[in-house]
Design a protein around this motif. Sequence first.
Motif, PDB file in Angstrom:
ATOM      1  N   GLU A   1       1.179  -1.547  -0.268  1.00  0.00           N
ATOM      2  CA  GLU A   1       0.023  -0.227  -0.045  1.00  0.00           C
ATOM      3  C   GLU A   1       0.519   1.260  -0.266  1.00  0.00           C
ATOM      4  OE1 GLU A   1      -3.355   0.769  -0.355  1.00  0.00           O
ATOM      5  OE2 GLU A   1      -3.759  -1.533  -0.667  1.00  0.00           O
ATOM      6  N   ALA A   2       1.962   1.615   0.373  1.00  0.00           N
ATOM      7  CA  ALA A   2       2.863   2.328   0.456  1.00  0.00           C
ATOM      8  C   ALA A   2       3.552   2.832  -0.962  1.00  0.00           C
ATOM      9  CB  ALA A   2       3.954   2.483   1.417  1.00  0.00           C
ATOM     10  N   LEU A   3       4.099   1.313  -1.196  1.00  0.00           N
ATOM     11  CA  LEU A   3       4.198   1.455  -2.644  1.00  0.00           C
ATOM     12  C   LEU A   3       3.396   1.827  -3.728  1.00  0.00           C
ATOM     13  CD1 LEU A   3       6.751  -2.290  -3.044  1.00  0.00           C
ATOM     14  CD2 LEU A   3       7.748   0.481  -2.752  1.00  0.00           C
ATOM     15  N   ASN A   4       2.396   2.075  -3.246  1.00  0.00           N
ATOM     16  CA  ASN A   4       1.497   2.208  -4.090  1.00  0.00           C
ATOM     17  C   ASN A   4       0.356   3.419  -3.966  1.00  0.00           C
ATOM     18  OD1 ASN A   4       0.343  -0.098  -5.412  1.00  0.00           O
ATOM     19  ND2 ASN A   4      -0.986  -1.064  -4.369  1.00  0.00           N
ATOM     20  N   LEU A   5       0.954   3.996  -2.665  1.00  0.00           N
ATOM     21  CA  LEU A   5       0.562   5.691  -2.699  1.00  0.00           C
ATOM     22  C   LEU A   5       1.607   6.265  -3.325  1.00  0.00           C
ATOM     23  CD1 LEU A   5       0.452   5.940   1.321  1.00  0.00           C
ATOM     24  CD2 LEU A   5      -1.521   6.186  -0.495  1.00  0.00           C
ATOM     25  N   ILE A   6       3.124   6.246  -3.144  1.00  0.00           N
ATOM     26  CA  ILE A   6       4.056   6.627  -3.955  1.00  0.00           C
ATOM     27  C   ILE A   6       4.152   7.324  -5.387  1.00  0.00           C
ATOM     28  CG2 ILE A   6       7.325   6.301  -4.680  1.00  0.00           C
ATOM     29  CD1 ILE A   6       6.641   5.151  -1.082  1.00  0.00           C
ATOM     30  N   SER A   7       3.740   4.805  -6.396  1.00  0.00           N
ATOM     31  CA  SER A   7       3.709   5.274  -8.136  1.00  0.00           C
ATOM     32  C   SER A   7       2.252   5.845  -7.867  1.00  0.00           C
ATOM     33  CB  SER A   7       3.574   4.361  -7.585  1.00  0.00           C
ATOM     34  OG  SER A   7       1.757   2.952  -7.585  1.00  0.00           O
ATOM     35  N   ASP A   8       1.258   6.489  -7.054  1.00  0.00           N
ATOM     36  CA  ASP A   8       0.052   7.027  -7.495  1.00  0.00           C
ATOM     37  C   ASP A   8       0.393   8.835  -7.400  1.00  0.00           C
ATOM     38  OD1 ASP A   8      -1.031   4.724  -8.116  1.00  0.00           O
ATOM     39  OD2 ASP A   8      -2.533   4.863  -6.306  1.00  0.00           O
ATOM     40  N   GLY A   9       1.693   8.855  -7.390  1.00  0.00           N
ATOM     41  CA  GLY A   9       1.996  10.568  -7.271  1.00  0.00           C
ATOM     42  C   GLY A   9       1.714  10.926  -5.707  1.00  0.00           C
ATOM     43  N   LEU A  10       2.115  10.044  -4.781  1.00  0.00           N
ATOM     44  CA  LEU A  10       1.841  10.864  -3.302  1.00  0.00           C
ATOM     45  C   LEU A  10       3.256  12.072  -3.066  1.00  0.00           C
ATOM     46  CD1 LEU A  10       0.701  10.943  -0.636  1.00  0.00           C
ATOM     47  CD2 LEU A  10       2.673   9.388  -0.267  1.00  0.00           C
ATOM     48  N   GLU A  11       3.981  12.136  -3.842  1.00  0.00           N
ATOM     49  CA  GLU A  11       5.046  13.145  -3.047  1.00  0.00           C
ATOM     50  C   GLU A  11       5.099  14.476  -4.221  1.00  0.00           C
ATOM     51  OE1 GLU A  11       9.503  14.244  -4.528  1.00  0.00           O
ATOM     52  OE2 GLU A  11       9.016  12.429  -5.107  1.00  0.00           O
ATOM     53  N   GLY A  12       4.103  14.244  -5.365  1.00  0.00           N
ATOM     54  CA  GLY A  12       3.590  15.760  -6.500  1.00  0.00           C
ATOM     55  C   GLY A  12       2.427  15.583  -5.378  1.00  0.00           C
ATOM     56  N   LYS A  13       1.169  15.618  -5.052  1.00  0.00           N
ATOM     57  CA  LYS A  13       0.185  15.598  -4.426  1.00  0.00           C
ATOM     58  C   LYS A  13       0.462  16.324  -2.708  1.00  0.00           C
ATOM     59  CE  LYS A  13      -2.627  11.787  -6.394  1.00  0.00           C
ATOM     60  NZ  LYS A  13      -2.957  11.053  -6.519  1.00  0.00           N
ATOM     61  N   LEU A  14       2.211  16.083  -2.346  1.00  0.00           N
ATOM     62  CA  LEU A  14       1.651  16.524  -1.837  1.00  0.00           C
ATOM     63  C   LEU A  14       2.882  18.024  -1.154  1.00  0.00           C
ATOM     64  CD1 LEU A  14       3.641  13.298   1.217  1.00  0.00           C
ATOM     65  CD2 LEU A  14       1.700  14.668   1.058  1.00  0.00           C
TER      66      LEU A  14
END
Length: 106
Positions: free
Chosen positions: A79-92
Amino acid sequence: MGLLATHKCLDDVQSYILVERSLEKYNVVVDSIVQDFPHVVLLQYYIERQCLLKCTRRILMHALSLGNGSQRDVDIRKEALNLISDGLEGKLLSVLQELLSSSHPD
């Protein structure tokens, strides 16, 4: 709620929930609702944004500290990897930039 929705890029449901939570949490007096309530809602908005950032951080830190290889650990890491691959960094970064550049509505 319309001004809040457009000012903070929230949909109607998010705005409604935020206003309801603000009313419950701060119990604003009806006489002061026109003057104080927008500030109360904005305060609640920023508190909830900070909570989301903290929760996201905890998810990532938890995923990094896992190590026994159980299925639960694998699922959390996935789930953590999914968050990252879904663009978490850009969203944050977008959320942080918005918070830093936002101003109170007139």
